[in-house]
Write a protein that holds these residues in place. Structure first.
Motif, PDB file in Angstrom:
ATOM      1  N   GLU A 290       0.802  -1.228   0.000  1.00 30.00           N
ATOM      2  CA  GLU A 290       0.000   0.000   0.000  1.00 30.00           C
ATOM      3  C   GLU A 290       0.834   1.277   0.000  1.00 30.00           C
ATOM      4  O   GLU A 290       0.343   2.328  -0.396  1.00 30.00           O
ATOM      5  CB  GLU A 290      -0.958  -0.006   1.208  1.00 30.00           C
ATOM      6  N   PHE A 291       2.078   1.174   0.478  1.00 30.01           N
ATOM      7  CA  PHE A 291       2.915   2.378   0.569  1.00 30.01           C
ATOM      8  C   PHE A 291       4.344   2.076   0.092  1.00 30.01           C
ATOM      9  O   PHE A 291       5.304   2.251   0.847  1.00 30.01           O
ATOM     10  CB  PHE A 291       2.970   2.895   2.013  1.00 30.01           C
ATOM     11  N   PRO A 292       4.480   1.601  -1.156  1.00 34.18           N
ATOM     12  CA  PRO A 292       5.801   1.122  -1.595  1.00 34.18           C
ATOM     13  C   PRO A 292       6.878   2.207  -1.590  1.00 34.18           C
ATOM     14  O   PRO A 292       8.067   1.892  -1.611  1.00 34.18           O
ATOM     15  CB  PRO A 292       5.542   0.597  -3.013  1.00 34.18           C
ATOM     16  N   GLU A 293       6.464   3.475  -1.541  1.00 37.70           N
ATOM     17  CA  GLU A 293       7.462   4.554  -1.555  1.00 37.70           C
ATOM     18  C   GLU A 293       8.079   4.776  -0.173  1.00 37.70           C
ATOM     19  O   GLU A 293       9.071   5.471  -0.032  1.00 37.70           O
ATOM     20  CB  GLU A 293       6.824   5.847  -2.097  1.00 37.70           C
ATOM     21  N   LYS A 294       7.497   4.185   0.863  1.00 39.01           N
ATOM     22  CA  LYS A 294       8.005   4.424   2.223  1.00 39.01           C
ATOM     23  C   LYS A 294       9.149   3.476   2.576  1.00 39.01           C
ATOM     24  O   LYS A 294       9.231   2.372   2.052  1.00 39.01           O
ATOM     25  CB  LYS A 294       6.875   4.224   3.239  1.00 39.01           C
ATOM     26  N   MET A 295       9.999   3.924   3.490  1.00 36.76           N
ATOM     27  CA  MET A 295      11.071   3.068   4.012  1.00 36.76           C
ATOM     28  C   MET A 295      10.635   2.482   5.343  1.00 36.76           C
ATOM     29  O   MET A 295      10.075   3.189   6.185  1.00 36.76           O
ATOM     30  CB  MET A 295      12.338   3.896   4.244  1.00 36.76           C
ATOM     31  N   LEU A 296      10.927   1.196   5.538  1.00 34.59           N
ATOM     32  CA  LEU A 296      10.521   0.553   6.797  1.00 34.59           C
ATOM     33  C   LEU A 296      11.655  -0.316   7.326  1.00 34.59           C
ATOM     34  O   LEU A 296      12.280  -1.064   6.581  1.00 34.59           O
ATOM     35  CB  LEU A 296       9.299  -0.347   6.551  1.00 34.59           C
ATOM     36  N   TYR A 297      11.916  -0.187   8.624  1.00 32.53           N
ATOM     37  CA  TYR A 297      12.672  -1.228   9.311  1.00 32.53           C
ATOM     38  C   TYR A 297      11.840  -1.650  10.517  1.00 32.53           C
ATOM     39  O   TYR A 297      11.477  -0.830  11.360  1.00 32.53           O
ATOM     40  CB  TYR A 297      14.063  -0.763   9.761  1.00 32.53           C
TER      41      TYR A 297
END
Ligand SMILES: [Zn+2]
Length: 377
Positions: A290-297
């Motif tokens: 849903e939010f492929p542009e965001k960075m996640l760890y």
């Protein structure tokens, strides 16, 4: 020994919740817009999921999510780490660009009743089934042959004869072909035996829905998300392990250096074990789809309790089996039930001071390393 630090560990769910709610004034000193929210369980309205939420004051860039008590009984240690985070790390963050989502007791019923599961016997960390997947009772065929051993359908007798019976059954399983399936078959989670260990449910549970909604709304304004989820029970006794999702792209060796932290593993069969319906995996899926542009760890802090030796593994399995057996079928004697409960508590919330002090030290090292690496300070 620093007694002030040891006071971080709450006595029980109610005391912990009260302390957590009281933190709102402290958080508002840094984030005047911070809000305290609650969700009361439909069938147990005295028990609540509580969370503190604050948006970045001017320029939303980074979000930090801290979650605890998904496995109820583990919430005692989780709440200690939450309090540590609020006292020591929150004042070092930048409220102008950083948002907060701090969740106390994802599984309040389990924390109140000292169980890992919720009131439907569901292990919530096997219940985050997303990506259009459905609950399939036969999803884990390796579990079925283990069911009679893991879930004895009878009253627990005196502790010595029950222990001997457990051991003889365990040896039979270990010498039989396919014994390697014991750990993987069990820990992966199962969707077939609703009173069994590691039951992932037959549908999305209430607590899971609350979290799914919360995550989806919370991440929206932010480009970078850090999610730390607190657990206990696995790994070496005096060493917290960071357990990464198999979805995380960076390898454990790389992260050990980046975080200056000694123990980082990936939740894959060779290093940890595979899980279905895992919450952290679900958060990765949410961001990817849903939010492929965001960075996640996102990662789990796993505070090891009994340790990794074979005797420790046996003790830990026995504690889990007996606790579940007594819950459903009772114990012949009250004293046996009490001992079973005490063994179970030690498995998920050790009382030893040395253990607690090391757990705090490990959490400090990990908070420091991760927050610095992720640019939070
Ligand atoms: Zn856990």
């Amino acid at each position: 020994m620093n007694t002030e630090l040891l006071n971080l560990f709450p006595k029980n769910y109610m005391a912990s919740r009260e302390r957590f709610r009281g933190q709102i004034t402290h958080v508002q000193e840094h984030w005047p817009n911070a809000e305290l929210h609650q969700y009361a369980l439909a069938e147990h309205p005295e028990l609540t999921l509580d969370w503190l939420r604050a948006e970045a004051l001017t320029q939303p860039e980074k979000l930090i999510i801290l979650t605890t008590g998904e496995h109820g009984a583990e919430g005692i240690v989780g709440a200690a780490m939450m309090q540590l985070f609020i006292e020591e790390y929150l004042p070092r963050l930048n409220p102008q660009n950083t948002g907060l989502l701090l969740v106390h007791a994802i599984n309040p019923w389990g924390m109140q009743h000292n169980r890992r599961v919720n009131s439907n016997n569901v292990d919530l960390n096997r219940n985050f089934i997303g990506d259009g997947k459905i609950f399939i009772p036969a999803a884990n065929p390796e579990y079925r042959p283990l069911h009679p051993f893991l879930n004895p359908q009878k009253t627990l007798r005196g502790s010595l004869c029950s222990k001997l019976e457990f051991l003889s059954k365990l040896i039979k399983i270990m010498v039989s072909p396919g014994q390697s399936a014991l750990r993987s078959g069990m820990l992966m989670g199962q969707y077939e035996f609703s009173q069994g260990l590691y039951f992932g449910g037959g549908q999305i549970e209430e607590e899971t829905w609350v979290m799914v909604d919360l995550y989806r709304k919370a991440v929206q304004p932010y480009a970078q998300i850090l999610h730390l989820d607190m657990h206990t029970g696995y790994g070496p006794r005096y060493q917290m392990s960071l357990v990464n999702s198999p979805t995380e792209r960076r390898a454990p060796t790389e992260l050990k250096t980046a975080f200056n932290y000694p123990e980082v593993v990936a939740a894959i069969p060779e290093e940890f074990y595979a899980i279905q319906g895992d919450m952290i995996d679900w958060v990765y899926l949410l961001v990817q789809t849903e939010f492929p542009e965001k960075m996640l760890y996102a990662t789990a802090f796993e505070f090891g309790t009994l340790g990794t030796s074979l005797p420790a593994a046996i003790r830990s399995l026995r504690a889990m089996i007996f606790e579940n057996q007594v819950h459903w079928h009772g114990a012949l004697r009250e004293a046996t039930a009490r001992r079973v409960q005490a063994d179970f508590s030690e498995l998920f919330a050790p009382t030893e001071k040395t253990w607690r002090a090391k757990a705090i030290a490990d959490a400090q090292q990990a908070f420091n390393g991760i927050l610095r690496d992720q640019g939070f300070f």
